[in-house]
Design a protein around this motif. Structure first.
Motif, PDB file in Angstrom:
ATOM      1  N   LYS A 193       0.837  -1.196   0.000  1.00  0.00           N
ATOM      2  CA  LYS A 193       0.000   0.000   0.000  1.00  0.00           C
ATOM      3  C   LYS A 193       0.876   1.251   0.000  1.00  0.00           C
ATOM      4  O   LYS A 193       0.587   2.230  -0.704  1.00  0.00           O
ATOM      5  CB  LYS A 193      -0.905  -0.014   1.231  1.00  0.00           C
ATOM      6  CG  LYS A 193      -1.752   1.237   1.390  1.00  0.00           C
ATOM      7  CD  LYS A 193      -2.568   1.181   2.674  1.00  0.00           C
ATOM      8  CE  LYS A 193      -3.335   2.458   2.913  1.00  0.00           C
ATOM      9  NZ  LYS A 193      -4.116   2.416   4.176  1.00  0.00           N
ATOM     10  N   SER A 208      -5.443   6.504   1.650  1.00  0.00           N
ATOM     11  CA  SER A 208      -6.123   5.210   1.757  1.00  0.00           C
ATOM     12  C   SER A 208      -7.463   5.203   1.024  1.00  0.00           C
ATOM     13  O   SER A 208      -7.759   4.285   0.237  1.00  0.00           O
ATOM     14  CB  SER A 208      -6.347   4.843   3.226  1.00  0.00           C
ATOM     15  OG  SER A 208      -5.123   4.747   3.899  1.00  0.00           O
ATOM     16  N   SER A 209      -8.281   6.224   1.285  1.00  0.00           N
ATOM     17  CA  SER A 209      -9.603   6.273   0.651  1.00  0.00           C
ATOM     18  C   SER A 209      -9.483   6.476  -0.857  1.00  0.00           C
ATOM     19  O   SER A 209     -10.257   5.902  -1.639  1.00  0.00           O
ATOM     20  CB  SER A 209     -10.445   7.388   1.276  1.00  0.00           C
ATOM     21  OG  SER A 209      -9.807   8.644   1.100  1.00  0.00           O
ATOM     22  N   TYR A 212      -8.535   3.179  -2.332  1.00  0.00           N
ATOM     23  CA  TYR A 212      -9.689   2.280  -2.317  1.00  0.00           C
ATOM     24  C   TYR A 212     -10.614   2.568  -3.507  1.00  0.00           C
ATOM     25  O   TYR A 212     -11.075   1.652  -4.194  1.00  0.00           O
ATOM     26  CB  TYR A 212     -10.450   2.445  -1.007  1.00  0.00           C
ATOM     27  CG  TYR A 212     -11.742   1.661  -0.947  1.00  0.00           C
ATOM     28  CD1 TYR A 212     -11.746   0.300  -0.648  1.00  0.00           C
ATOM     29  CD2 TYR A 212     -12.972   2.288  -1.210  1.00  0.00           C
ATOM     30  CE1 TYR A 212     -12.928  -0.428  -0.607  1.00  0.00           C
ATOM     31  CE2 TYR A 212     -14.159   1.576  -1.174  1.00  0.00           C
ATOM     32  CZ  TYR A 212     -14.126   0.218  -0.874  1.00  0.00           C
ATOM     33  OH  TYR A 212     -15.306  -0.496  -0.838  1.00  0.00           O
ATOM     34  N   LYS A 216     -11.348   0.111  -6.695  1.00  0.00           N
ATOM     35  CA  LYS A 216     -12.741  -0.266  -6.921  1.00  0.00           C
ATOM     36  C   LYS A 216     -13.157  -0.012  -8.368  1.00  0.00           C
ATOM     37  O   LYS A 216     -13.871  -0.836  -8.983  1.00  0.00           O
ATOM     38  CB  LYS A 216     -13.636   0.523  -5.964  1.00  0.00           C
ATOM     39  CG  LYS A 216     -15.121   0.177  -6.072  1.00  0.00           C
ATOM     40  CD  LYS A 216     -15.933   0.990  -5.077  1.00  0.00           C
ATOM     41  CE  LYS A 216     -17.429   0.660  -5.201  1.00  0.00           C
ATOM     42  NZ  LYS A 216     -18.248   1.448  -4.256  1.00  0.00           N
ATOM     43  N   SER A 232      -6.706  -7.459  -1.931  1.00  0.00           N
ATOM     44  CA  SER A 232      -6.048  -6.731  -0.847  1.00  0.00           C
ATOM     45  C   SER A 232      -5.799  -7.657   0.333  1.00  0.00           C
ATOM     46  O   SER A 232      -6.676  -8.431   0.728  1.00  0.00           O
ATOM     47  CB  SER A 232      -6.917  -5.552  -0.409  1.00  0.00           C
ATOM     48  OG  SER A 232      -6.360  -4.935   0.732  1.00  0.00           O
ATOM     49  N   GLY A 235      -5.442  -4.661   3.644  1.00  0.00           N
ATOM     50  CA  GLY A 235      -5.154  -3.261   3.354  1.00  0.00           C
ATOM     51  C   GLY A 235      -3.684  -2.896   3.354  1.00  0.00           C
ATOM     52  O   GLY A 235      -3.319  -1.731   3.201  1.00  0.00           O
ATOM     53  N   TYR A 238      -1.308  -5.275  -2.015  1.00  0.00           N
ATOM     54  CA  TYR A 238      -2.261  -5.477  -3.106  1.00  0.00           C
ATOM     55  C   TYR A 238      -1.608  -6.391  -4.136  1.00  0.00           C
ATOM     56  O   TYR A 238      -0.437  -6.230  -4.484  1.00  0.00           O
ATOM     57  CB  TYR A 238      -2.639  -4.138  -3.740  1.00  0.00           C
ATOM     58  CG  TYR A 238      -3.524  -3.293  -2.843  1.00  0.00           C
ATOM     59  CD1 TYR A 238      -4.910  -3.303  -2.987  1.00  0.00           C
ATOM     60  CD2 TYR A 238      -2.976  -2.513  -1.825  1.00  0.00           C
ATOM     61  CE1 TYR A 238      -5.727  -2.537  -2.151  1.00  0.00           C
ATOM     62  CE2 TYR A 238      -3.787  -1.742  -0.984  1.00  0.00           C
ATOM     63  CZ  TYR A 238      -5.147  -1.771  -1.156  1.00  0.00           C
ATOM     64  OH  TYR A 238      -5.947  -1.016  -0.337  1.00  0.00           O
TER      65      TYR A 238
END
Length: 243
Positions: A193, A208-209, A212, A216, A232, A235, A238
């Motif tokens: 990450k 992080s967001s 994500y 997605k 993942s 978290g 990956y």
């Protein structure tokens, strides 16, 4: 590891082998000349006549400390400086008004000098270079095999695009394409990450967001174009995997 780094390491080891081999060769050459100089000085110190006799050659060779040099070196009158070959310094013998210059000569080829030199360190560098290159080739073949059997995406440096198995360009956004390229260039198709965030959002304290959301939106494209997905591991890591 990128191929350029593997090549740099290989060239560095090869250059080290060449330089250390040359240094050892030059050191041996200088040692041979120094041995001829001391042998000639000893021979002339006890010489009583201006001409060369069998005893002169015998005394000179006996005074040589390097055994291999005794088979290749003789003492003779000093010749023109343009004469090629390994030789000692010119030394003058004087007695009763007579003055003659002598010189030691060695019929040593480059191969002979190289054979007398200590080439253990250069050979070690060569062995390391060969081992390193073999390891890199093995890793690269293994990676290509993994990619060929698993990952149906390829990156073309010629036009800076990512293609599927039908050799059709995949329409990624710039950020998506950068992330896919990072996966393709990584070992084992796996990234941490932190690696991803540092590369894509270096100035963002916590991405992080954002990561994500990127993953997605990328998953449906990977599934449709290559039958792949991004998995993942809590978290932290990956990994690109088969759907």
């Amino acid at each position: 590891m990128k191929p350029i780094y593997a090549i740099v390491v290989f060239l560095g080891l090869s250059l080290s082998a060449a330089l250390s081999s040359l240094h050892s060769y030059k050191y041996t050459e200088e040692s041979l000349v120094a041995d001829m100089n001391q042998a000639l000085a000893k021979t002339l110190a006890k010489k009583t006549e201006a001409w060369i006799t069998p005893d002169t050659i015998h005394d000179y060779r006996q005074s040589l400390k390097i055994d291999a040099l005794r088979r290749h070196s003789i003492v003779y009158y000093a010749l023109d400086d343009r004469t090629k070959g390994l030789r000692s310094s010119k030394m003058k013998w004087q007695s009763e008004g007579k003055s003659v210059e002598f010189q030691g000569y060695a019929n040593c080829s480059m191969a002979t000098i190289w054979g007398l030199s200590d080439q253990r360190l250069p050979l070690l560098f060569l062995l390391l270079a060969a081992s390193w290159m073999s390891f890199c080739i093995f890793r690269q073949h293994k990676r290509y095999d993994e990619m060929g059997h698993f990952c149906s995406l390829t990156y073309s440096e010629a036009d800076n695009r990512i293609y599927n198995l039908r050799h059709e360009p995949v329409n990624f956004t710039p950020m998506q394409e950068q992330l896919v390229r990072m996966f393709l260039e990584s070992d084992g198709l796996q990234l941490s990450k932190q690696e991803i965030c540092d590369a894509l959002w270096p100035k963002k304290p916590d991405a992080s967001s954002t990561l994500y959301t990127l993953v997605k939106r990328l998953k449906p494209i990977l599934k449709r174009e290559a039958g792949l997905t991004i998995v993942s591991d809590r978290g932290r890591d990956y990994r690109l995997e088969k759907e």
